[in-house]
Design a protein around this motif. Structure first.
Motif, PDB file in Angstrom:
ATOM      1  N   MET B   1      -0.783  -3.797  -5.722  1.00 50.41           N
ATOM      2  CA  MET B   1      -0.205  -2.567  -6.269  1.00 50.41           C
ATOM      3  C   MET B   1       0.622  -1.870  -5.214  1.00 50.41           C
ATOM      4  O   MET B   1       0.179  -1.723  -4.084  1.00 50.41           O
ATOM      5  CB  MET B   1      -1.324  -1.623  -6.734  1.00 50.41           C
ATOM      6  CG  MET B   1      -1.886  -1.987  -8.082  1.00 50.41           C
ATOM      7  SD  MET B   1      -3.158  -0.811  -8.599  1.00 50.41           S
ATOM      8  CE  MET B   1      -4.437  -1.170  -7.419  1.00 50.41           C
ATOM      9  N   MET B   2       1.796  -1.443  -5.603  1.00 46.29           N
ATOM     10  CA  MET B   2       2.650  -0.694  -4.687  1.00 46.29           C
ATOM     11  C   MET B   2       2.525   0.798  -4.993  1.00 46.29           C
ATOM     12  O   MET B   2       2.305   1.195  -6.135  1.00 46.29           O
ATOM     13  CB  MET B   2       4.096  -1.138  -4.843  1.00 46.29           C
ATOM     14  CG  MET B   2       4.327  -2.567  -4.375  1.00 46.29           C
ATOM     15  SD  MET B   2       6.066  -2.920  -4.088  1.00 46.29           S
ATOM     16  CE  MET B   2       6.682  -3.030  -5.721  1.00 46.29           C
ATOM     17  N   ASP B  22       5.617   2.526  -0.689  1.00 43.76           N
ATOM     18  CA  ASP B  22       6.414   1.305  -0.876  1.00 43.76           C
ATOM     19  C   ASP B  22       7.712   1.619  -1.609  1.00 43.76           C
ATOM     20  O   ASP B  22       8.715   0.936  -1.434  1.00 43.76           O
ATOM     21  CB  ASP B  22       5.615   0.289  -1.703  1.00 43.76           C
ATOM     22  CG  ASP B  22       4.294  -0.059  -1.044  1.00 43.76           C
ATOM     23  OD1 ASP B  22       4.324  -0.708  -0.003  1.00 43.76           O
ATOM     24  OD2 ASP B  22       3.244   0.362  -1.573  1.00 43.76           O
ATOM     25  N   SER B 179       7.929  -5.940 -14.490  1.00 42.70           N
ATOM     26  CA  SER B 179       7.159  -5.118 -13.572  1.00 42.70           C
ATOM     27  C   SER B 179       6.491  -4.017 -14.395  1.00 42.70           C
ATOM     28  O   SER B 179       6.997  -3.626 -15.449  1.00 42.70           O
ATOM     29  CB  SER B 179       8.050  -4.519 -12.488  1.00 42.70           C
ATOM     30  OG  SER B 179       8.851  -3.506 -13.013  1.00 42.70           O
ATOM     31  N   ALA B 195      -6.965   0.465 -10.314  1.00 44.53           N
ATOM     32  CA  ALA B 195      -7.139  -0.882  -9.747  1.00 44.53           C
ATOM     33  C   ALA B 195      -7.632  -1.858 -10.807  1.00 44.53           C
ATOM     34  O   ALA B 195      -7.258  -3.031 -10.808  1.00 44.53           O
ATOM     35  CB  ALA B 195      -8.108  -0.822  -8.577  1.00 44.53           C
ATOM     36  N   ASN B 198      -4.576  -2.540 -12.777  1.00 48.54           N
ATOM     37  CA  ASN B 198      -3.698  -3.275 -11.860  1.00 48.54           C
ATOM     38  C   ASN B 198      -2.225  -3.313 -12.274  1.00 48.54           C
ATOM     39  O   ASN B 198      -1.644  -4.391 -12.424  1.00 48.54           O
ATOM     40  CB  ASN B 198      -4.221  -4.709 -11.653  1.00 48.54           C
ATOM     41  CG  ASN B 198      -3.545  -5.393 -10.475  1.00 48.54           C
ATOM     42  OD1 ASN B 198      -3.067  -4.733  -9.549  1.00 48.54           O
ATOM     43  ND2 ASN B 198      -3.480  -6.707 -10.515  1.00 48.54           N
ATOM     44  N   ASP B 200       1.730  -3.053 -11.339  1.00 47.50           N
ATOM     45  CA  ASP B 200       2.416  -3.416 -10.087  1.00 47.50           C
ATOM     46  C   ASP B 200       2.666  -2.164  -9.244  1.00 47.50           C
ATOM     47  O   ASP B 200       2.696  -2.231  -8.027  1.00 47.50           O
ATOM     48  CB  ASP B 200       3.756  -4.092 -10.407  1.00 47.50           C
ATOM     49  CG  ASP B 200       3.560  -5.381 -11.163  1.00 47.50           C
ATOM     50  OD1 ASP B 200       2.940  -6.294 -10.596  1.00 47.50           O
ATOM     51  OD2 ASP B 200       4.016  -5.471 -12.320  1.00 47.50           O
ATOM     52  N   ILE B 201       2.854  -1.045  -9.931  1.00 43.84           N
ATOM     53  CA  ILE B 201       3.231   0.186  -9.238  1.00 43.84           C
ATOM     54  C   ILE B 201       2.384   1.360  -9.738  1.00 43.84           C
ATOM     55  O   ILE B 201       2.209   1.535 -10.943  1.00 43.84           O
ATOM     56  CB  ILE B 201       4.726   0.499  -9.491  1.00 43.84           C
ATOM     57  CG1 ILE B 201       5.605  -0.634  -8.941  1.00 43.84           C
ATOM     58  CG2 ILE B 201       5.127   1.842  -8.856  1.00 43.84           C
ATOM     59  CD1 ILE B 201       7.016  -0.649  -9.501  1.00 43.84           C
ATOM     60  N   ARG B 234      -9.416  -0.500  -2.229  1.00 46.29           N
ATOM     61  CA  ARG B 234      -9.776  -1.053  -3.539  1.00 46.29           C
ATOM     62  C   ARG B 234      -9.177  -2.449  -3.723  1.00 46.29           C
ATOM     63  O   ARG B 234      -9.811  -3.328  -4.299  1.00 46.29           O
ATOM     64  CB  ARG B 234      -9.314  -0.103  -4.644  1.00 46.29           C
ATOM     65  CG  ARG B 234     -10.242   1.105  -4.753  1.00 46.29           C
ATOM     66  CD  ARG B 234      -9.607   2.317  -5.357  1.00 46.29           C
ATOM     67  NE  ARG B 234     -10.569   3.408  -5.495  1.00 46.29           N
ATOM     68  CZ  ARG B 234     -10.853   4.295  -4.535  1.00 46.29           C
ATOM     69  NH1 ARG B 234     -10.238   4.232  -3.369  1.00 46.29           N
ATOM     70  NH2 ARG B 234     -11.739   5.246  -4.727  1.00 46.29           N
ATOM     71  N   MET B 235      -7.979  -2.642  -3.229  1.00 46.28           N
ATOM     72  CA  MET B 235      -7.349  -3.956  -3.371  1.00 46.28           C
ATOM     73  C   MET B 235      -8.075  -5.018  -2.543  1.00 46.28           C
ATOM     74  O   MET B 235      -8.188  -6.167  -2.957  1.00 46.28           O
ATOM     75  CB  MET B 235      -5.874  -3.874  -2.991  1.00 46.28           C
ATOM     76  CG  MET B 235      -5.071  -3.087  -4.014  1.00 46.28           C
ATOM     77  SD  MET B 235      -3.376  -2.819  -3.523  1.00 46.28           S
ATOM     78  CE  MET B 235      -2.718  -4.462  -3.672  1.00 46.28           C
TER      79      MET B 235
END
Lengths: 72, 255
Positions: B1-2, B22, B179, B195, B198, B200-201, B234-235
């Motif tokens: 995740m960004m 990011d 995305s 999370a 999930n 991407d952003i 978390r990631m």
């Protein structure tokens, strides 16, 4: 035939779409995939379940890194 | 995740970068609900933010005018934005689709990505069903989706859409190679559920502003760094993103 996908650096570029494409190729029977974070691992499990594929192997390979084998 | 941080000017953009964002998103909160920032601001941000960091542009709530919106999108591409987000509120599906199709055409030959956005709280504004975002993005050949909110009364994304529905839409978009982004007054307390979904952003503003005030406060690098760190924990699996959910189900949730 086997295929390999590494999620490293694949931000926003569609790991799941890549898996989807690989597994819909009749010449590919299994995909080895490396996930670099927990949510991606969870995504792959959920996707495989939805599509009726099997996670044949799953090994932690370091901090937040998981190697899995997805089979048809 | 960004981590995407919404900023209003160069100072905030540089704070976001310093904190490890990011993606630096440029928007204008002074326009009704949310609007676009001025081209010189976007240009300056793009020039000063390191090239490897993404700079996205929010058009905000787009008027129901395909020509006007597609010209604005063209402008975002000329300013070398990584992506441009076009949001729909009081549009019907066909109008929103036509606008996005024209935006797609305006971006031909450009590297700028087109993001279709809907608002989880759009029913409060007689808006388009937010769940249509994937269909809208697919039919317009957009590159990604964003689900956001407009309400500024303390409620956030999860007050309007369930984890399950957001996960379903995110998974569907990912299978199509798009995305996926979620935003809407998100807080650190929401990172477990984010999370699990999930996208991407993950987009934030209030959570990284002084006093958690998205309008009166300013983006602070230390707060950005804290959200980024919590996301990473978390990631990497160092925080169990299912624990609190399990405790809540079992009625043993700790405060």
């Amino acid at each position: 035939m086997e295929f390999e996908i590494d999620s490293k650096g694949k931000k926003c570029t569609g790991l799941i779409a890549e898996l989807e494409k690989a597994m819909s190729d009749s010449s590919i029977s299994k995909v080895r995939v490396t996930a670099h974070d927990v949510p991606t691992k969870i995504d792959i499990y959920a996707w495989a379940k939805r599509k009726g594929h099997k996670i044949a192997e799953a090994d932690p390979a370091g901090r937040g890194i998981f190697r899995m084998v997805v089979e048809k | 995740m960004m981590l995407m941080v919404s900023t209003q000017d160069l100072d905030e953009a540089l704070e976001a970068v310093k904190g490890g964002a990011d993606i630096v998103d440029v928007k204008n909160l002074k326009e009704i609900l949310v609007g676009s920032n001025f081209p010189p601001v976007i240009k300056e941000v793009r020039e000063r933010v390191p090239a490897e960091r993404h700079v996205s542009v929010t058009l905000g709530v787009a008027p129901n005018q395909p020509g006007t919106v597609s010209l604005a999108v063209y402008g975002a591409a000329a300013l070398k934005a990584t992506s441009v987000k076009v949001g729909f509120l009081q549009s019907d599906y066909e109008t929103a689709l036509r606008i996005l199709q024209e935006c797609r055409r305006a971006l031909n030959g450009s590297e700028t990505k087109l993001i279709a956005a809907t608002f989880a709280d759009s029913h409060l504004y007689n808006g388009i069903d937010p769940a249509l975002v994937v269909k809208l993005a697919k039919e317009s050949k957009s590159d990604g989706i964003l689900i956001d909110t407009l309400t500024k009364d303390g409620r956030n994304l999860f007050d309007f859409m369930s984890e399950e529905k957001l996960k379903e839409l995110t998974d569907e978009a990912k299978e199509l190679g798009m995305s996926t982004a979620l935003s809407g007054a998100l807080k650190i307390q929401n990172l477990d559920v984010l999370a699990r979904i999930n996208p991407d952003i993950v987009g934030v503003r209030g959570a990284v502003c002084t006093n958690n005030d998205r309008e009166g406060g300013k983006v602070a690098a230390s707060a950005v760094a804290n959200v980024k760190k919590e996301l990473e924990l978390r990631m990497q699996g160092e925080i169990d993103i299912y624990q609190k959910k399990a405790e809540a189900s079992a009625g043993t949730a700790r405060p």
